[in-house]
Design a protein around this motif. Structure first.
Motif, PDB file in Angstrom:
ATOM      1  N   THR A 135       0.845  -1.191   0.000  1.00  0.00           N
ATOM      2  CA  THR A 135       0.000   0.000   0.000  1.00  0.00           C
ATOM      3  C   THR A 135       0.876   1.235   0.000  1.00  0.00           C
ATOM      4  O   THR A 135       1.758   1.375   0.854  1.00  0.00           O
TER       5      THR A 135
ATOM      6  N   THR B 211       0.783   5.646  -0.337  1.00  0.00           N
ATOM      7  CA  THR B 211      -0.083   6.798  -0.126  1.00  0.00           C
ATOM      8  C   THR B 211       0.453   7.985  -0.907  1.00  0.00           C
ATOM      9  O   THR B 211       1.635   8.311  -0.824  1.00  0.00           O
ATOM     10  N   GLN B 212      -0.421   8.619  -1.659  1.00  0.00           N
ATOM     11  CA  GLN B 212      -0.054   9.802  -2.433  1.00  0.00           C
ATOM     12  C   GLN B 212       0.127  10.979  -1.477  1.00  0.00           C
ATOM     13  O   GLN B 212      -0.681  11.199  -0.578  1.00  0.00           O
ATOM     14  N   ASP B 213       1.208  11.764  -1.693  1.00  0.00           N
ATOM     15  CA  ASP B 213       1.408  12.937  -0.850  1.00  0.00           C
ATOM     16  C   ASP B 213       0.661  14.131  -1.427  1.00  0.00           C
ATOM     17  O   ASP B 213       0.020  14.051  -2.473  1.00  0.00           O
TER      18      ASP B 213
ATOM     19  N   VAL C  59       4.041   9.407  -5.059  1.00  0.00           N
ATOM     20  CA  VAL C  59       4.197   8.310  -4.112  1.00  0.00           C
ATOM     21  C   VAL C  59       5.690   8.050  -3.991  1.00  0.00           C
ATOM     22  O   VAL C  59       6.445   8.264  -4.934  1.00  0.00           O
TER      23      VAL C  59
ATOM     24  N   ILE D 226      -2.895   2.081  -4.087  1.00  0.00           N
ATOM     25  CA  ILE D 226      -2.507   3.484  -3.880  1.00  0.00           C
ATOM     26  C   ILE D 226      -3.696   4.223  -3.298  1.00  0.00           C
ATOM     27  O   ILE D 226      -4.795   4.177  -3.845  1.00  0.00           O
ATOM     28  N   ARG D 227      -3.473   4.894  -2.167  1.00  0.00           N
ATOM     29  CA  ARG D 227      -4.480   5.769  -1.563  1.00  0.00           C
ATOM     30  C   ARG D 227      -4.186   7.182  -2.040  1.00  0.00           C
ATOM     31  O   ARG D 227      -3.125   7.738  -1.765  1.00  0.00           O
TER      32      ARG D 227
ATOM     33  N   THR E 166      -4.981  11.385  -2.501  1.00  0.00           N
ATOM     34  CA  THR E 166      -5.321  12.461  -1.573  1.00  0.00           C
ATOM     35  C   THR E 166      -6.797  12.813  -1.605  1.00  0.00           C
ATOM     36  O   THR E 166      -7.311  13.383  -0.644  1.00  0.00           O
TER      37      THR E 166
ATOM     38  N   GLU F 290      -9.131   5.056  -3.679  1.00  0.00           N
ATOM     39  CA  GLU F 290      -8.079   4.049  -3.621  1.00  0.00           C
ATOM     40  C   GLU F 290      -8.189   3.188  -4.872  1.00  0.00           C
ATOM     41  O   GLU F 290      -9.290   2.860  -5.318  1.00  0.00           O
TER      42      GLU F 290
END
Length: 88
Positions: free
Chosen positions: A3, A5-7, A12, A26-27, A29, A33
């Motif tokens: 997993t 996470t996009q900033d 990522v 990928i989660r 912002t 997802e």
């Protein structure tokens, strides 16, 4: 499953290739997802690396063709741009 996470800037953190068949989630912002394969993210990583090398006057293998003092100490990228709704 991996997993990521996009900033807030749309990236990522990815400093290496993942196994091609590994599922990667990928989660984003915006709260959504999505799941991709390692192959897709490896393609994005390679594109980001090519852009980095072009902007820093490095050849395809990452070697400098400019004077040594003007080169950034690392020839790798750690952040890959992603966006919600990317094709899988």
């Amino acid at each position: 499953m991996i997993t990521l996470t996009q900033d807030a800037d749309g990236f990522v953190r990815m400093n290496r290739h993942f196994p091609a068949k590994t599922p990667i989630s990928i989660r984003f912002t915006d709260g959504s997802e999505a799941e991709y394969t390692g192959r897709k993210l490896n393609e994005l990583y390679d594109e980001a690396l090519a852009v980095y090398r072009a902007e820093n006057r490095l050849d395809a293998k990452g070697f400098s063709r400019a004077p040594a003092k003007t080169v950034h100490p690392t020839n790798n990228v750690e952040f890959v741009p992603v966006q919600a709704g990317m094709p899988a």
